[in-house]
Design an enzyme around this catalytic site. Structure first.
Site, PDB file in Angstrom:
ATOM      1  N   ASP A 110       0.838  -1.202   0.000  1.00 28.51           N
ATOM      2  CA  ASP A 110       0.000   0.000   0.000  1.00 28.51           C
ATOM      3  C   ASP A 110       0.870   1.248   0.000  1.00 28.51           C
ATOM      4  O   ASP A 110       1.927   1.264  -0.627  1.00 28.51           O
ATOM      5  CB  ASP A 110      -0.922  -0.068   1.246  1.00 28.51           C
ATOM      6  CG  ASP A 110      -2.225   0.660   1.020  1.00 28.51           C
ATOM      7  OD1 ASP A 110      -2.212   1.890   0.992  1.00 28.51           O
ATOM      8  OD2 ASP A 110      -3.264  -0.015   0.868  1.00 28.51           O
ATOM      9  N   ASP A 147      -1.059   2.726  18.145  1.00 27.16           N
ATOM     10  CA  ASP A 147      -1.851   1.522  17.889  1.00 27.16           C
ATOM     11  C   ASP A 147      -1.145   0.549  16.945  1.00 27.16           C
ATOM     12  O   ASP A 147      -1.525  -0.622  16.871  1.00 27.16           O
ATOM     13  CB  ASP A 147      -3.203   1.896  17.264  1.00 27.16           C
ATOM     14  CG  ASP A 147      -4.218   2.350  18.305  1.00 27.16           C
ATOM     15  OD1 ASP A 147      -4.284   1.715  19.364  1.00 27.16           O
ATOM     16  OD2 ASP A 147      -4.924   3.336  18.033  1.00 27.16           O
ATOM     17  N   GLU A 185      18.556  -6.549   9.444  1.00 33.52           N
ATOM     18  CA  GLU A 185      18.700  -5.125   9.098  1.00 33.52           C
ATOM     19  C   GLU A 185      18.607  -4.249  10.348  1.00 33.52           C
ATOM     20  O   GLU A 185      19.352  -3.288  10.503  1.00 33.52           O
ATOM     21  CB  GLU A 185      17.624  -4.701   8.090  1.00 33.52           C
ATOM     22  CG  GLU A 185      17.807  -5.270   6.694  1.00 33.52           C
ATOM     23  CD  GLU A 185      18.976  -4.638   5.922  1.00 33.52           C
ATOM     24  OE1 GLU A 185      19.537  -3.630   6.405  1.00 33.52           O
ATOM     25  OE2 GLU A 185      19.318  -5.154   4.847  1.00 33.52           O
ATOM     26  N   ASP A 233      23.249  -3.380   3.153  1.00 34.13           N
ATOM     27  CA  ASP A 233      22.285  -4.467   2.929  1.00 34.13           C
ATOM     28  C   ASP A 233      22.719  -5.674   3.753  1.00 34.13           C
ATOM     29  O   ASP A 233      23.356  -6.591   3.262  1.00 34.13           O
ATOM     30  CB  ASP A 233      22.241  -4.801   1.431  1.00 34.13           C
ATOM     31  CG  ASP A 233      21.319  -5.972   1.131  1.00 34.13           C
ATOM     32  OD1 ASP A 233      20.501  -6.335   2.008  1.00 34.13           O
ATOM     33  OD2 ASP A 233      21.421  -6.531   0.023  1.00 34.13           O
ATOM     34  N   ASN A 291      19.569  -9.147   0.627  1.00 34.67           N
ATOM     35  CA  ASN A 291      18.418  -9.327  -0.275  1.00 34.67           C
ATOM     36  C   ASN A 291      18.372  -8.251  -1.362  1.00 34.67           C
ATOM     37  O   ASN A 291      17.402  -8.135  -2.090  1.00 34.67           O
ATOM     38  CB  ASN A 291      17.099  -9.371   0.511  1.00 34.67           C
ATOM     39  CG  ASN A 291      16.756  -8.038   1.162  1.00 34.67           C
ATOM     40  OD1 ASN A 291      17.555  -7.097   1.135  1.00 34.67           O
ATOM     41  ND2 ASN A 291      15.576  -7.960   1.742  1.00 34.67           N
ATOM     42  N   ASP A 330      15.952  -2.358   4.944  1.00 31.91           N
ATOM     43  CA  ASP A 330      14.525  -2.735   4.892  1.00 31.91           C
ATOM     44  C   ASP A 330      14.146  -3.336   6.244  1.00 31.91           C
ATOM     45  O   ASP A 330      13.985  -4.538   6.392  1.00 31.91           O
ATOM     46  CB  ASP A 330      14.234  -3.685   3.721  1.00 31.91           C
ATOM     47  CG  ASP A 330      15.163  -4.879   3.643  1.00 31.91           C
ATOM     48  OD1 ASP A 330      16.373  -4.730   3.925  1.00 31.91           O
ATOM     49  OD2 ASP A 330      14.675  -5.978   3.314  1.00 31.91           O
ATOM     50  N   HIS A 369      -3.569   6.009   3.747  1.00 34.55           N
ATOM     51  CA  HIS A 369      -4.351   4.850   3.314  1.00 34.55           C
ATOM     52  C   HIS A 369      -3.799   3.535   3.866  1.00 34.55           C
ATOM     53  O   HIS A 369      -4.546   2.702   4.391  1.00 34.55           O
ATOM     54  CB  HIS A 369      -4.366   4.851   1.786  1.00 34.55           C
ATOM     55  CG  HIS A 369      -5.232   3.835   1.150  1.00 34.55           C
ATOM     56  ND1 HIS A 369      -4.777   2.574   0.810  1.00 34.55           N
ATOM     57  CD2 HIS A 369      -6.524   3.883   0.753  1.00 34.55           C
ATOM     58  CE1 HIS A 369      -5.762   1.910   0.239  1.00 34.55           C
ATOM     59  NE2 HIS A 369      -6.830   2.667   0.187  1.00 34.55           N
ATOM     60  N   ASN A 380     -14.087   0.240  -6.885  1.00 33.33           N
ATOM     61  CA  ASN A 380     -15.112   1.215  -6.478  1.00 33.33           C
ATOM     62  C   ASN A 380     -15.840   1.827  -7.666  1.00 33.33           C
ATOM     63  O   ASN A 380     -16.144   3.007  -7.667  1.00 33.33           O
ATOM     64  CB  ASN A 380     -14.462   2.359  -5.694  1.00 33.33           C
ATOM     65  CG  ASN A 380     -13.817   1.894  -4.417  1.00 33.33           C
ATOM     66  OD1 ASN A 380     -14.023   0.776  -3.973  1.00 33.33           O
ATOM     67  ND2 ASN A 380     -13.014   2.747  -3.829  1.00 33.33           N
ATOM     68  N   SER A 393     -11.329  -0.688  -0.463  1.00 36.14           N
ATOM     69  CA  SER A 393     -10.047  -0.638   0.261  1.00 36.14           C
ATOM     70  C   SER A 393     -10.210  -0.938   1.736  1.00 36.14           C
ATOM     71  O   SER A 393      -9.316  -1.495   2.360  1.00 36.14           O
ATOM     72  CB  SER A 393      -9.436   0.766   0.168  1.00 36.14           C
ATOM     73  OG  SER A 393      -8.671   0.929  -0.971  1.00 36.14           O
TER      74      SER A 393
HETATM   75 CA    CA Z   1      18.277  -5.917   3.054  1.00 33.88          CA
END
Ligand code: CA
Length: 537
Positions: A150, A159, A170, A178, A182, A187, A206, A298, A365
């Protein structure tokens, strides 16, 4: 002349805002100009007049046309080349939601007590995903990993913070390196493919809204609760600040969630034409045993007749989700499909988490993460379930709503309690088609009806305890020219608009009286309606 061109354009613009962020209006770009995604039969791309922007996989390339050809000409040229298996425009996808005014009180999708939703519409008790009863069986588990593909997720939200998935190599590695090899740097909670960086926090709202419905932390005495009190959420961002993203980045997101071990991918986005490349990425996720929930769209469209992607791809791990309101009616924007849309879920005036607080959004959604959440809860209770098990149980154990008959394949709303308990879901207590007696009654509009028509009719069936108005024909302008129903004390019961087929009735009314109101606006008149009787008992 009845209406000007200007009037029509204004209406279409309003419709686009109200109904859909998922599909194209004419002014929106549906692909990145000059960019193509090319599947090769070998791990190399060399075509004169094109340059590689990046390799998505060893044999899948995002390329740029250096000769500024039309999309059709560029694709034709690519397809001539030996070794090119698929060549597609780099399509743009968008979120499938509509923001509206916030209200922090009503989480009707989880437990509908018949109270008003955030827009003031009185609900129908029991129209929800059965979360409260389901929590006696499971409240979720950190062992279940859900990828929210998303706009990102705001894990600084109180929350959502406890629910973050972390890539520990990582997290414990060196910034700018890295550490897990990967191919992606830092990440830690997912990846931001929209901006090519490790930080996948939400700059739109969103993705955080979807994440909160799936699993806003429960039982912590603050904020909201999601379908799951505990779950792990991976934030895979490919939709940008404006809510749009490309085919190339959608594929990278799905591949990332697959290789990093997600159990479920939640996809509240769509648009664009068919893409073999996207379908292949979803097929790979299916082969890996991952469930893929997808918003039906939609556009108030029948997906059986006109596909909406990715929801309509014929891949077995996809669950396509329609949206209902708090009275169990199919949302007037929701796509449907007796074959290709599998189940419905709450999707109108849904309150959930956004960066800095809470907000109420509507869209398929919002329905999709309810189903994702139910699936995650099922998996928490029984980790041995396959996606095929989850999909078949979710459909078979959905709670029937007469409004969904012939509209979604299961005919029901996803229900966490019945999905987990195995108890037989009850038939719809508000199904007007079960009423056996017919009271003769006739009422009709002009055919076609006139602009600015107003009809108000009080209909009473002496001795009735339940009743529903029956229409022999119904065809009005969707959303603008509606028939609404009220109790004698003025409580809103529901409305119908658009072209209806099959047995068309009002919602079921308890008592012997109903007030019917019809109002048309100043343009686009259709047949209207004919009432041919009142069902009752
Ligand atoms: Ca990585």
């Amino acid at each position: 002349m009845k209406k000007s061109h200007v009037r029509l354009v204004a209406r279409m613009a309003a419709l686009a805002l109200i109904l859909s962020f998922s599909s194209w209006s004419q002014s929106e770009q549906n692909a990145v100009p000059g960019e193509y995604v090319v599947q090769m039969s070998q791990p190399e791309f060399k075509v004169r007049g094109f340059e590689v922007i990046e390799a998505i996989h060893a044999d899948l390339f995002l390329v740029r046309d250096t000769l500024a050809r039309s999309s059709g000409a560029a694709i034709a040229r690519l397809k001539e080349e030996h070794g090119v298996q698929i060549a597609e425009p780099n399509l743009i996808y968008r979120t499938s939601a509509v923001p509206n005014d916030p209200d922090y009180s009503a989480l009707w999708g989880l437990k509908n007590k018949g109270d008003a939703d955030s827009a003031g519409q009185q609900g129908l008790s029991g129209v929800d995903v059965g979360a409260e009863r389901a929590w006696d069986l499971s409240t979720g588990s950190r062992s279940v990993l859900v990828a929210v593909i998303d706009t990102g997720v705001d894990f600084s939200h109180p929350d959502l913070a406890p629910q973050a998935w972390t890539n520990d190599r990582e997290l414990n590695g060196k910034p700018g390196v890295d550490d897990d090899g990967n191919g992606l740097v830092d990440d830690i909670n997912g990846y931001n493919f929209a901006n090519s960086k490790g930080d996948s926090t939400d700059d739109n709202g969103h993705g955080s809204h979807c994440a909160g419905t799936i699993g806003a932390k429960g039982n912590d005495g603050k904020g909201l609760v999601g379908v799951n009190w505990d779950v792990r959420i991976m934030a895979v961002k490919f939709l940008d600040k404006s809510g749009s993203g490309t085919l190339a980045n959608a594929v990278k997101s799905i591949d990332y969630a697959r290789t990093m071990g997600a159990n479920i991918m939640s996809n509240s986005w769509g648009g664009g034409s068919y893409s073999a490349v996207l379908e292949n990425a979803i097929k790979e996720s299916s082969k890996a045993g991952i469930l893929f929930t997808a918003a039906a769209g939609n556009d108030a469209n029948d997906n059986d007749a006109r596909a909406s992607y990715p929801a309509t791809y014929n891949v077995e791990n996809i669950i396509s989700v329609a949206a209902i309101d708090n009275r169990g009616q199919l949302a007037n924007f929701s796509n449907y499909g007796a074959k290709t849309v599998h189940v419905a879920a709450p999707g109108v005036n849904i309150v959930s988490t956004v960066p800095g607080g809470y907000a109420s959004y509507s869209g398929t959604s919002m329905a999709t993460p309810h189903v994702t959440g139910v699936a995650a809860l099922m998996l928490a209770r029984n980790p041995s379930l396959t996606f095929a098990d989850i999909k078949s149980i979710l459909m078979k154990q959905s709670r029937p709503l007469y409004t969904l008959h012939g509209r979604v394949a299961s005919g029901g709303v996803a229900d966490a309690y019945y999905a987990m308990s195995g108890d037989t879901p009850p038939s719809d207590p508000n199904d007007p088609t079960t009423l056996s007696k017919v009271f003769a009654y006739q009422l009709a509009t002009a055919h076609p009806y006139k602009e600015n028509t107003k009809i108000e009719e009080t209909i009473r069936v002496p001795g009735a305890t339940k009743m529903a108005i029956r229409f022999s024909r119904f065809d009005t302008e969707l959303a603008y020219d509606a028939v609404s129903f009220y109790t004698s004390d003025g409580t809103y019961l529901g409305s119908i608009s658009g072209k209806q087929t099959g047995l068309v009735t009002s919602p079921l009314i308890h008592g012997d009286t109903v007030i019917l109101k019809f109002a048309s606006d100043e343009s686009l008149n259709s047949y209207g309606f004919d009432v041919d009787g009142v069902l009752y008992e």
